[in-house]
Design a protein around this motif. Structure first.
Motif: not given
Length: 198
Positions: A60-86
């Motif tokens: 379970l994660l909480r993101f900066v600026g997301v404080r309620d269930r509506n904000g969390a539901e708006a992120l559903r199905e979002t892919l999280l992508i990290a920058d990685v040194d090749p």
């Protein structure tokens, strides 16, 4: 270089937490507090992880600026992508990033060509290689030690020892059908012979 490290699932509770389907072998490194992640769709990010915890086997994660269930539901199905040194390598000796495995030639232990890896599918139970065969069809190879016997990044090759039916399923189905037909023919011949004897 960018790697998909997770996918946001349902909201958890009412304080902005979301469940995350982890798509990295290093969640503590990629999905820890303070990590800044790009998103797909891009308009939903970037997202900065504020807190993280494991609950009933789920991250379970909480993101900066997301404080309620509506904000969390708006992120559903979002892919999280990290920058990685090749040039960066995973921590474990037998661990690989997806980009290292893409386009590897897949051969059996006896040298038979199977195809090339075109996608890595991360399932809850195991990872799968999606392999495109020379005829354009695709076959799924479980990325488990019992089947994938070696990965050679220098030679750009993955060697597999597939169980019967994994890559030659059409041949097996055909041979089983032929055997059944032969068996039925023999049985009919025996019945015919029995009638002749009578």
């Amino acid at each position: 270089m960018q790697l998909v490290v997770g996918r946001i699932g349902r909201a958890h509770g009412v304080k902005g937490e979301v469940s995350v389907e982890v798509r990295t072998d290093e969640p503590e490194r990629r999905l820890g507090p303070g990590a800044v992640l790009h998103t797909d769709p891009a308009a939903r990010g970037p997202l900065t992880i504020e807190t993280g915890r494991v609950h009933s086997g789920r991250l379970l994660l909480r993101f900066v600026g997301v404080r309620d269930r509506n904000g969390a539901e708006a992120l559903r199905e979002t892919l999280l992508i990290a920058d990685v040194d090749p040039e960066e390598l995973p921590g474990g000796a037998d661990e690989y990033y997806d980009h290292q495995l893409m386009d590897l030639d897949v051969v059996t232990v006896d040298g038979t060509e199977v195809g090339r890896i075109i996608e890595i599918s991360h399932l809850a139970s195991q990872d799968l290689f999606i392999v495109e065969r020379p005829d354009g069809t695709e076959v799924m190879i479980p990325f488990v030690e019992a089947i994938v016997t070696s990965i050679d990044l220098t030679e750009q090759r993955a060697v597999i020892d597939p169980p019967p039916g994994l890559i030659d399923d059409r041949a097996e189905i055909a041979s089983a059908r032929d055997a059944a037909a032969d068996g039925a023919g023999e049985a009919a011949a025996e019945r015919s012979g029995e009638r002749d004897d009578a």
